[in-house]
Write a protein that holds these residues in place. Structure first.
Motif, mmCIF file in Angstrom:
data_model
loop_
_atom_site.group_PDB
_atom_site.id
_atom_site.type_symbol
_atom_site.label_atom_id
_atom_site.label_comp_id
_atom_site.label_asym_id
_atom_site.label_seq_id
_atom_site.Cartn_x
_atom_site.Cartn_y
_atom_site.Cartn_z
ATOM 1 N N THR A 123 -8.265 110.131 -42.742
ATOM 2 C CA THR A 123 -9.244 110.617 -41.763
ATOM 3 C C THR A 123 -8.729 111.862 -41.048
ATOM 4 N N ARG A 132 -9.004 114.858 -43.338
ATOM 5 C CA ARG A 132 -10.423 115.235 -43.400
ATOM 6 C C ARG A 132 -10.832 116.008 -42.147
ATOM 7 N N THR A 133 -10.362 115.563 -40.988
ATOM 8 C CA THR A 133 -10.732 116.219 -39.732
ATOM 9 C C THR A 133 -10.109 117.616 -39.643
ATOM 10 N N ILE A 136 -3.853 113.084 -23.772
ATOM 11 C CA ILE A 136 -5.291 113.059 -23.478
ATOM 12 C C ILE A 136 -5.482 112.144 -22.272
ATOM 13 N N MET A 150 -7.056 109.624 -19.856
ATOM 14 C CA MET A 150 -8.074 108.612 -20.112
ATOM 15 C C MET A 150 -8.514 107.973 -18.799
ATOM 16 N N SER A 166 -4.810 103.072 -24.999
ATOM 17 C CA SER A 166 -4.557 104.176 -25.926
ATOM 18 C C SER A 166 -5.788 104.422 -26.763
ATOM 19 N N LEU A 167 -5.748 105.518 -27.504
ATOM 20 C CA LEU A 167 -6.803 105.836 -28.452
ATOM 21 C C LEU A 167 -6.277 105.594 -29.866
ATOM 22 N N ASN A 168 -7.170 105.325 -30.783
ATOM 23 C CA ASN A 168 -6.798 105.327 -32.192
ATOM 24 C C ASN A 168 -6.247 106.722 -32.517
ATOM 25 N N ALA A 208 -6.317 108.638 -35.108
ATOM 26 C CA ALA A 208 -7.217 109.570 -35.792
ATOM 27 C C ALA A 208 -8.274 110.119 -34.826
ATOM 28 N N VAL A 209 -8.684 109.293 -33.872
ATOM 29 C CA VAL A 209 -9.633 109.755 -32.848
ATOM 30 C C VAL A 209 -8.943 110.784 -31.950
ATOM 31 N N GLY A 268 -8.679 114.011 -33.690
ATOM 32 C CA GLY A 268 -9.975 114.686 -33.740
ATOM 33 C C GLY A 268 -10.264 115.440 -32.447
ATOM 34 N N ILE A 269 -10.007 114.791 -31.323
ATOM 35 C CA ILE A 269 -10.239 115.416 -30.017
ATOM 36 C C ILE A 269 -9.380 116.676 -29.873
ATOM 37 N N PHE A 277 -10.176 119.685 -32.571
ATOM 38 C CA PHE A 277 -11.379 120.464 -32.241
ATOM 39 C C PHE A 277 -11.251 121.184 -30.908
ATOM 40 N N SER A 278 -10.423 120.652 -30.029
ATOM 41 C CA SER A 278 -10.226 121.319 -28.748
ATOM 42 C C SER A 278 -9.426 122.607 -28.919
#
Lengths: 246, 246
Positions: A118, A121-122, A223, A225, A231-233, A235-236, A239-240, A243-244
């Motif tokens: 993932t 891909r991102t 990041i 929160m 926490s975040l996954n 891959a998420v 992604g953040i 793209f940032s």
């Protein structure tokens, strides 16, 4: 037309070995039409196609075609729905270029094949130039990684590296190293100004980045929160950040 | 201490049925200490604990404890490593409040349990107020969804809804509806100004949002992709948007 129906067929047995990483020295398998079409477009060294009889006409060009029964195709595939085709491709032997310049994603010991796929891909979607993946990360040529990668390895180079060597090269060539942490002691990503060449490092799902990466990074980034999740996954989070930073 | 070692034990057989959605009317199962600790903290209606003998002292309070052998625990769990505990919890009966105000994530027919769980976890991390999930989306009480959700359903309410009714309610109460599309014809998310209450709708992995949602949305939003990948994983896309809109 000869149709292979026996699991004890030598070619089928040998091909099935490619499910195991230790046998993927020269070749790997992909499944499904989407990946096959991407492989054709990318001229990805298709060595052989295993296919159901009904689809034979869909494969054109000078490539060995082996017709198999649905049971055999299922054996060669990993997913429940291989969509009638499994192909054997030549494993690319990617050598890291001497000079690196651009936007890079670096995965340090990411364990889960789905996460690795993932994130590649991102990075592809976000227009990054390449992905470096540490030698302890999940293999990108497993069918599971390939499924989540959706053909992105045909679009951008993925280099398997030893972290120490990569860090030394990035340092030497003055590429800014941004490494992500879970610690609120680092800089929030929204406050990071990114210009020019850089490498964004994502760490292991449980442990995060290594002390080595932490010590070598130019910036440690997190990041913020506002909610309650710890926490975040990974891959998420990637992604953040990916793209940032474009 | 009595230790259940038989798969044909009535209680074990009945509990194992909770792996199937049709039996999850009143209760569901969680596995592992992280989720169990979160459940205790959230006072989540723990009905019974199945545990290995060595961990009995770790469970305190007035909850029925059933000691089982490792083989039986494996039967009740879904993952390879249930970490010594499986607990049966009461299924929350969440009723949508009459008035909604705040930031919401809405999942329309998202099929993959991992994607559903990851998006709820991300909405939790980003401090959203609730998640609405369409009745055709993956069940949030499957062990797979619960694993990727990491306890976020204890932090924010998750309402299962019929999309038509939800859309009518959002419209009636003047909540802005942002729906994500794959089409470059819509607005890039970086150009969207978000203030006040809103609902962000993510669609199905393959089909995206439905024509109904498309017609009812106040804004159709996409993520511009400078690279070659055709699309993003839906949970990654949700992460980018959820954090961009806070």
């Amino acid at each position: 037309m000869e149709v292979i129906r026996s699991k004890s067929n030598r070619l089928i047995k040998d091909t099935k070995k490619l499910h195991q990483k230790k046998y993927r020295k020269q070749s790997y398998l992909i499944e499904g039409w989407h990946l096959f079409d991407e492989a054709c477009q990318a001229k990805a060294g298709i060595e052989r196609v295993f296919i159901l009889e009904e689809y034979v006409d869909r494969v054109v060009g000078d490539v060995p075609v082996t017709v198999v029964s649905p049971e055999i195709l299922q054996e060669l595939a990993d997913s429940q729905t291989p969509q009638g085709i499994v192909a054997q491709l030549a494993l690319p032997q990617a050598t890291i270029p001497d000079t690196v310049t651009g936007k890079y994603l670096v995965l340090e010991d990411v364990q889960d094949p789905g996460n690795v796929g993932t994130m590649i891909r991102t990075a592809d979607a976000a227009g990054y130039d390449a992905v470096f993946i540490s030698d302890k990360s999940a293999d990108i040529y497993s069918l599971k990684t390939l499924r989540s990668m959706q053909g992105s390895h045909f679009h951008l180079p993925v280099y398997r590296v030893a972290m120490e060597e990569l860090l030394a090269q990035l340092k030497e060539q003055g590429i800014r190293i941004l490494a992500t942490t879970l610690s609120a002691q680092s800089i929030d990503y929204k406050e990071v100004e990114v210009t020019g060449s850089f490498a964004l490092i994502m760490g292991n799902e449980g442990q995060g980045i290594s002390p080595l990466v932490e010590s070598q990074a130019d910036d440690l980034v997190h990041i913020s929160m506002p909610g309650q999740a710890e926490s975040l996954n990974v891959a998420v989070a990637a992604g953040i950040l990916l793209f940032s930073f474009i």
